[in-house]
Design an enzyme around this catalytic site. Structure first.
Site, PDB file in Angstrom:
ATOM      1  N   SER A   7       0.853  -1.185   0.000  1.00 54.10           N
ATOM      2  CA  SER A   7       0.000   0.000   0.000  1.00 54.10           C
ATOM      3  C   SER A   7       0.888   1.234   0.000  1.00 54.10           C
ATOM      4  CB  SER A   7      -0.896   0.017   1.245  1.00 54.10           C
ATOM      5  OG  SER A   7      -1.635   1.214   1.333  1.00 54.10           O
ATOM      6  N   ASP A  69      -6.308  -5.736   4.210  1.00 55.48           N
ATOM      7  CA  ASP A  69      -7.556  -5.448   3.501  1.00 55.48           C
ATOM      8  C   ASP A  69      -8.619  -5.252   4.562  1.00 55.48           C
ATOM      9  OD1 ASP A  69      -8.608  -5.168   0.740  1.00 55.48           O
ATOM     10  OD2 ASP A  69     -10.096  -6.571   1.508  1.00 55.48           O
ATOM     11  N   TYR A 155     -14.553   6.002   6.824  1.00 55.90           N
ATOM     12  CA  TYR A 155     -15.860   6.109   7.483  1.00 55.90           C
ATOM     13  C   TYR A 155     -15.759   6.445   8.974  1.00 55.90           C
ATOM     14  CZ  TYR A 155     -17.270   3.697   3.201  1.00 55.90           C
ATOM     15  OH  TYR A 155     -17.471   3.341   1.882  1.00 55.90           O
ATOM     16  N   HIS A 181     -10.069  -2.089  14.551  1.00 52.61           N
ATOM     17  CA  HIS A 181     -10.031  -3.396  13.906  1.00 52.61           C
ATOM     18  C   HIS A 181      -8.630  -3.746  13.442  1.00 52.61           C
ATOM     19  CE1 HIS A 181     -10.688  -0.156  11.115  1.00 52.61           C
ATOM     20  NE2 HIS A 181     -10.479  -0.913  10.068  1.00 52.61           N
TER      21      HIS A 181
END
Length: 203
Positions: A7, A69, A155, A181
């Site tokens: 990334s 991901d 978000y 998370h």
């Protein structure tokens, strides 16, 4: 040991560096490693897409590669946006703000008690000698009716994290790194990769 992050997302790289540096891993971006591959994320799960990205970067540079991901899953929308979180709303949604607006529009008639959701992160590390470590983390919460907070990305302003008692966007980065998370996936990853040992497990 140098590990290439599949990334160039500065937010993701900062979060991984903050945790993995304590274990002797030097996390660099694709760009810093001179890797310019952009693998197509054709998987239907976070696990599949995470592995696709990690393998592509590892093969391109010959170094261990790690990929995350992640995305948001909203119960009232049958798990949307899921693996399409970064592309939610199609070509008309080109920014995080656009995607938040699209999400809130889809949820405008959903009452507060039905707006449960979770953020999911799957981290995969692959090495040139064939080692593979996969770890998953989830953070429960619900979607607010409007934005709260100025931090974070994606978000975060509308995701109220149950364990934090506020949105991700209202947390300082070091606070988010304790409950997110991705933080949970990283802790699971560290336990699988190192246990009570350190870097030699991956060498």
């Amino acid at each position: 040991m140098k590990v290439v992050m599949a990334s160039n997302n500065a937010h993701k790289i900062a979060e991984l560096r903050a945790i993995l540096s304590a274990y002797g891993l030097d996390v660099v971006s694709q760009r810093e490693a001179g890797v310019h591959v952009e693998p197509e994320e054709t998987g239907t799960t976070f696990e599949e897409n995470s592995r696709i990205k990690a393998v592509a970067v590892m093969q391109a540079c010959g170094l261990p590669a790690v990929a995350d991901d992640s995305g948001l899953m909203v119960d009232a929308l049958n798990g949307e946006p899921g693996v399409y979180s970064a592309r939610y709303g199609g070509p008309d949604c080109i920014s995080d703000s656009d995607r938040i607006n699209y999400l809130l529009k889809k949820l405008e008639n959903v009452p507060e008690g039905k707006r449960t959701a979770k953020f999911v992160s799957v981290i995969t590390l692959v090495t040139p000698d064939g080692k593979e470590i996969v770890a998953r983390g989830e953070c429960p919460g619900h979607i607010l009716f409007e934005r709260h907070g100025n931090g974070g990305f994606g978000y975060d302003p509308v995701f109220f994290a149950e364990d934090a008692g506020c949105t991700f966007a209202e947390l300082a980065p070091e606070q988010k790194n304790q409950v997110s998370h991705r933080a949970r996936a990283l802790r699971a990853f560290v336990e699988k990769a190192f246990g009570t040992k350190k870097e030699k497990e991956l060498c």
